[in-house]
Design a protein around this motif. Structure first.
Motif, short mmCIF file in Angstrom:
data_model
loop_
_atom_site.label_atom_id
_atom_site.label_comp_id
_atom_site.label_asym_id
_atom_site.label_seq_id
_atom_site.Cartn_x
_atom_site.Cartn_y
_atom_site.Cartn_z
N ALA A 122 0.83 -1.20 0.00
CA ALA A 122 0.00 0.00 0.00
C ALA A 122 0.87 1.25 0.00
O ALA A 122 0.58 2.22 -0.73
N ARG A 123 1.95 1.22 0.79
CA ARG A 123 2.86 2.38 0.82
C ARG A 123 3.58 2.55 -0.51
O ARG A 123 3.77 3.66 -1.00
N ALA A 124 3.99 1.42 -1.12
CA ALA A 124 4.67 1.49 -2.42
C ALA A 124 3.73 2.05 -3.48
O ALA A 124 4.13 2.87 -4.32
N ALA A 125 2.47 1.63 -3.45
CA ALA A 125 1.50 2.08 -4.45
C ALA A 125 1.26 3.59 -4.34
O ALA A 125 1.03 4.25 -5.36
N LEU A 126 1.36 4.14 -3.14
CA LEU A 126 1.15 5.57 -2.96
C LEU A 126 2.18 6.40 -3.72
O LEU A 126 1.89 7.55 -4.08
N THR A 127 3.36 5.84 -3.97
CA THR A 127 4.37 6.58 -4.74
C THR A 127 3.90 6.82 -6.17
O THR A 127 4.40 7.72 -6.85
N LEU A 128 2.94 6.01 -6.63
CA LEU A 128 2.35 6.19 -7.96
C LEU A 128 0.97 6.84 -7.88
O LEU A 128 0.28 6.96 -8.89
N GLY A 129 0.57 7.23 -6.67
CA GLY A 129 -0.75 7.81 -6.48
C GLY A 129 -1.86 6.79 -6.53
O GLY A 129 -3.03 7.14 -6.77
N ALA A 130 -1.54 5.52 -6.27
CA ALA A 130 -2.49 4.43 -6.50
C ALA A 130 -2.91 3.74 -5.22
O ALA A 130 -2.25 3.83 -4.17
N GLU A 131 -4.03 3.01 -5.32
CA GLU A 131 -4.47 2.09 -4.30
C GLU A 131 -4.31 0.67 -4.82
O GLU A 131 -4.35 0.44 -6.03
N VAL A 132 -4.14 -0.27 -3.90
CA VAL A 132 -3.99 -1.67 -4.28
C VAL A 132 -5.34 -2.37 -4.20
O VAL A 132 -6.10 -2.18 -3.25
N SER A 133 -5.64 -3.17 -5.22
CA SER A 133 -6.86 -3.97 -5.24
C SER A 133 -6.48 -5.44 -5.35
O SER A 133 -5.72 -5.82 -6.24
N TYR A 134 -6.99 -6.26 -4.42
CA TYR A 134 -6.72 -7.70 -4.43
C TYR A 134 -7.96 -8.42 -4.95
O TYR A 134 -9.03 -8.36 -4.34
N GLN A 135 -7.80 -9.10 -6.07
CA GLN A 135 -8.90 -9.85 -6.66
C GLN A 135 -8.36 -11.13 -7.29
O GLN A 135 -7.18 -11.23 -7.61
N ARG A 136 -9.25 -12.07 -7.47
CA ARG A 136 -8.87 -13.35 -8.07
C ARG A 136 -8.68 -13.17 -9.57
O ARG A 136 -9.63 -12.86 -10.29
N VAL A 137 -7.47 -13.35 -10.05
CA VAL A 137 -7.20 -13.20 -11.49
C VAL A 137 -6.37 -14.34 -12.06
O VAL A 137 -6.12 -14.39 -13.26
N ARG A 138 -5.96 -15.29 -11.24
CA ARG A 138 -5.04 -16.34 -11.69
C ARG A 138 -5.78 -17.47 -12.39
O ARG A 138 -6.88 -17.86 -12.00
N GLU A 139 -5.15 -18.00 -13.41
CA GLU A 139 -5.71 -19.12 -14.18
C GLU A 139 -5.46 -20.44 -13.47
O GLU A 139 -4.43 -20.64 -12.83
N GLU A 140 -6.43 -21.33 -13.58
CA GLU A 140 -6.27 -22.71 -13.13
C GLU A 140 -6.28 -23.63 -14.33
O GLU A 140 -7.00 -23.39 -15.30
N ASP A 141 -5.49 -24.72 -14.27
CA ASP A 141 -5.52 -25.67 -15.37
C ASP A 141 -6.70 -26.62 -15.20
O ASP A 141 -7.52 -26.47 -14.29
N ASP A 142 -6.80 -27.62 -16.10
CA ASP A 142 -7.98 -28.49 -16.08
C ASP A 142 -8.00 -29.45 -14.89
O ASP A 142 -8.96 -30.20 -14.71
N ARG A 143 -6.95 -29.38 -14.05
CA ARG A 143 -6.91 -30.22 -12.85
C ARG A 143 -6.93 -29.37 -11.59
O ARG A 143 -6.63 -29.85 -10.50
#
Length: 326
Positions: free
Chosen positions: A282-303
């Motif tokens: 969160a502190r690092a993101a502030l250097t870019l004027g940003a907020e951090v968002s945590y969401q599910r974005v990772r791919e799963e394989d067929d297993r």
């Protein structure tokens, strides 16, 4: 530029390679009226590198992948998408060349204009958007790398996208040659006209940061009224970001482009779970004027196992959530 609809009407995605491909697939799932891809032009390996050296053109490989990602979902478009990505086998002069690379190079020689060549391929594929090179001249990447000598304090210069991406040392800083190149005017217009701008994921030093070494691109992104989202990589890449934490990825953006301003840093919710690490992010993101968002974005394989790629469906849902929350 921003309005009350549930999804952005115009999305512009910056990056290159497989990371940009997945982001463009996600952008399509958001069903905007238009998509633009702004693509790195520093590749010097494989088919792209050969065409770059032999024809003195911008390397077409990342542009080809973006065009394939945006091809129409109908049978006609998917045939052309497959053709663009097809690589010749054998041991002759064509071995390893992607058909799409040759098509783009040939159209450029016939039409005499990079954008006209890319638009011609987009017409063939009934594309969902337009593809622009970030610059209309090829760029070289040069990096300061440590860990190539017994003394870890010694820095060595490594030049070339392939060399930087595959170094066994640790990349500390990158530059593009020529310095401060001119951006493609149409790429800047696509950033200015967008409702949402994305940067990443991808090879951090060879696909993502090179965009930020072009001053006019940084200015266009920072001054845009769009919702600006950095999509963070899921894992460090062997070679150029080996051992990097999520926080260090953000610091590298700020170090290379101190004037950059974005709105959100999108991180997979399962990649960073420690509250202490999230506080640092969160502190690092502030250097870019940003907020951090945590969401599910990772791919799963067929297993049901996680891969190191973003899932376009999950990523699209995350981008829509960010748009609705803006």
């Amino acid at each position: 530029m921003l309005d009350s609809v549930s999804a952005p009407a115009r999305i512009t995605c910056l990056g290159g390679g497989h990371g940009l491909y997945q982001t463009l697939c996600a952008a399509r799932a958001c069903q905007p009226s238009h998509i633009s891809a702004v693509v790195t032009v520093a590749d010097d390996g494989g088919s792209s590198g050969r065409l770059r050296r032999e024809l003195s053109q911008i390397p077409p490989g990342d542009l080809r992948m973006a065009l394939a990602a945006l091809a129409s979902h109908d049978e006609h478009g998917q045939l052309w998408s497959e053709v663009l990505q097809h690589r010749f086998g054998g041991n002759g002069a064509l071995a390893g060349h992607a058909v799409g690379n040759l098509l783009i190079a040939g159209l450029y020689e016939v039409l005499g204009d990079e954008l006209a060549a890319l638009d011609a391929v987009a017409a063939l594929t009934r594309s969902a958007g337009r593809v622009f090179p970030v610059c209309t001249e090829p760029l070289d990447i040069e990096a300061d790398v440590s860990g190539l000598d017994e003394d870890p304090r010694i820095m060595r210069t490594v030049r070339g996208q392939v060399a930087v991406a595959s170094t066994v040392g640790q990349v500390r800083r990158v530059r593009v040659i020529p310095e401060q190149p001119n951006a493609c005017a149409e790429a800047l217009a696509a950033i200015n006209d967008a409702d949402m701008v994305t940067l990443g994921p991808g090879s951090w030093f060879s696909s993502v940061i090179p965009h930020l070494l072009i001053p006019s691109v940084v200015s266009a992104v920072s001054e845009s009224e769009a919702l600006k989202v950095v999509i963070l990589n899921l894992t460090p890449e062997a070679g150029e970001t080996s051992g990097f934490s999520a926080e260090r990825h953000i610091h590298m953006l700020a170090q290379h482009a101190p004037q950059l301003k974005v709105d959100r840093i999108l991180i997979d919710s399962d990649v960073v779970t420690s509250q202490s690490e999230r506080n640092h992010l969160a502190r690092a993101a502030l250097t870019l004027g940003a907020e951090v968002s945590y969401q599910r974005v990772r791919e799963e394989d067929d297993r049901g196992r996680f891969t190191d790629r973003h899932d376009p469906t999950h990523l699209a849902a995350a981008l829509k959530n960010l748009w609705e929350q803006r």
